[in-house]
Design an enzyme around this catalytic site. Structure first.
Site, PDB file in Angstrom:
ATOM      1  N   VAL A  29       0.953  -1.223   0.014  1.00 35.55           N
ATOM      2  CA  VAL A  29      -0.017   0.138  -0.097  1.00 35.55           C
ATOM      3  C   VAL A  29       0.764   1.268  -0.042  1.00 35.55           C
ATOM      4  CG1 VAL A  29      -1.885  -1.296   1.095  1.00 35.55           C
ATOM      5  CG2 VAL A  29      -0.256   0.104   2.512  1.00 35.55           C
ATOM      6  N   LYS A  50      13.530  -1.226  10.288  1.00 32.03           N
ATOM      7  CA  LYS A  50      12.606  -2.561   9.682  1.00 32.03           C
ATOM      8  C   LYS A  50      12.929  -3.803  10.518  1.00 32.03           C
ATOM      9  CE  LYS A  50       9.968  -4.016   6.177  1.00 32.03           C
ATOM     10  NZ  LYS A  50       8.887  -3.537   5.472  1.00 32.03           N
ATOM     11  N   ALA A 124       6.053  -5.258   8.614  1.00 29.79           N
ATOM     12  CA  ALA A 124       5.951  -6.052   7.224  1.00 29.79           C
ATOM     13  C   ALA A 124       4.489  -6.552   7.001  1.00 29.79           C
ATOM     14  CB  ALA A 124       6.655  -7.083   7.549  1.00 29.79           C
TER      15      ALA A 124
END
Length: 240
Positions: A29, A50, A124
């Protein structure tokens, strides 16, 4: 490239907490491009983390590398990198790798927060994708950071512009509310050059919900030269 939609009048990046979790209503997205834009537009020093990168091999550019390339952020790190393009638990199982524990993620984020004005944590997939072998998700990580000594934690939700986005966005916001997690803002991850009537109606609705609408990233913004990306990112959030 057309001008991106205007954020709500009350929305301001200067009011965001120190630790900001960037999640999406789904995969693909625009979380990475939003993270890069936030890393550029937020005031002060920004670190990016991350926790789990999947679908990328050693030596290949991943999401963290894309954030670094576009934003110029100096401190961008990964918790673990996994080859298979699937959820972290499944990818780790296929690779025979051990995922970092939630406590390891918390310690790393706290270390970054001690050295930065803001820490961006890019998830994630969506909010409830598992990050470790014990069923803990990005929501659990956000809850753990909310109970730590950092200067506050909140979640920015990146959503689509088109059909289906209202249901997905409201479900994500409901999941945050159920867990007593702060929804720090909404961002449309890719705003088209020629929005449809559905997209324009979705925009009006997203701007009306009881969560700050921070802005939208123009379609194909990742294709901009990094200098142009960094110059334009502040306008996407109307920081000034």
């Amino acid at each position: 490239m057309t001008e991106a939609p205007t954020p709500s009048s009350q929305a301001s990046l200067t009011g965001l907490p120190q630790v900001i979790f960037v999640t999406g209503t789904d995969t693909g997205v625009g979380k990475t491009i939003t993270t890069a834009a936030l890393a550029t537009a937020l005031p002060g020093t920004v670190s990016v983390y991350k926790p789990a990168q999947t679908g990328v091999g050693d030596g290949e550019p991943g999401d963290a590398d894309e954030v670094r390339r576009l934003s110029g952020a100096a401190r961008v790190t990964e918790g673990i990198r996994l080859l298979e393009p699937m959820a972290p638990v499944a990818a780790a199982a296929r690779q025979g790798a051990a995922l970092p524990s939630l406590a390891n993620h918390v310690r790393h984020i706290e270390q970054l927060a001690a050295e930065s004005d803001h820490v961006l944590v890019e998830g994630a997939g969506g909010l409830l994708v598992e990050l470790d072998g014990e069923g803990r998700t990005l929501a659990d990580l956000a809850a753990a950071m909310g109970n730590s000594d950092v200067g506050g934690a909140g979640v920015v939700v990146v959503c689509r512009s088109g059909l289906g986005t209202l249901n997905h966005t409201l479900l994500t916001l409901e999941a945050l509310e159920t867990r007593n997690l702060a929804a720090a803002g909404l961002v449309i991850g890719s705003w088209p050059v020629e929005p449809s009537a559905v997209e324009e109606d979705n925009l009006r609705y997203l701007q009306s919900v009881d969560v700050p609408f921070l802005g939208a990233i123009p379609q194909d913004a990742a294709g901009l030269h990094p200098a142009k990306f960094q110059a334009d990112a502040r306008d996407w959030f109307r920081l000034l």
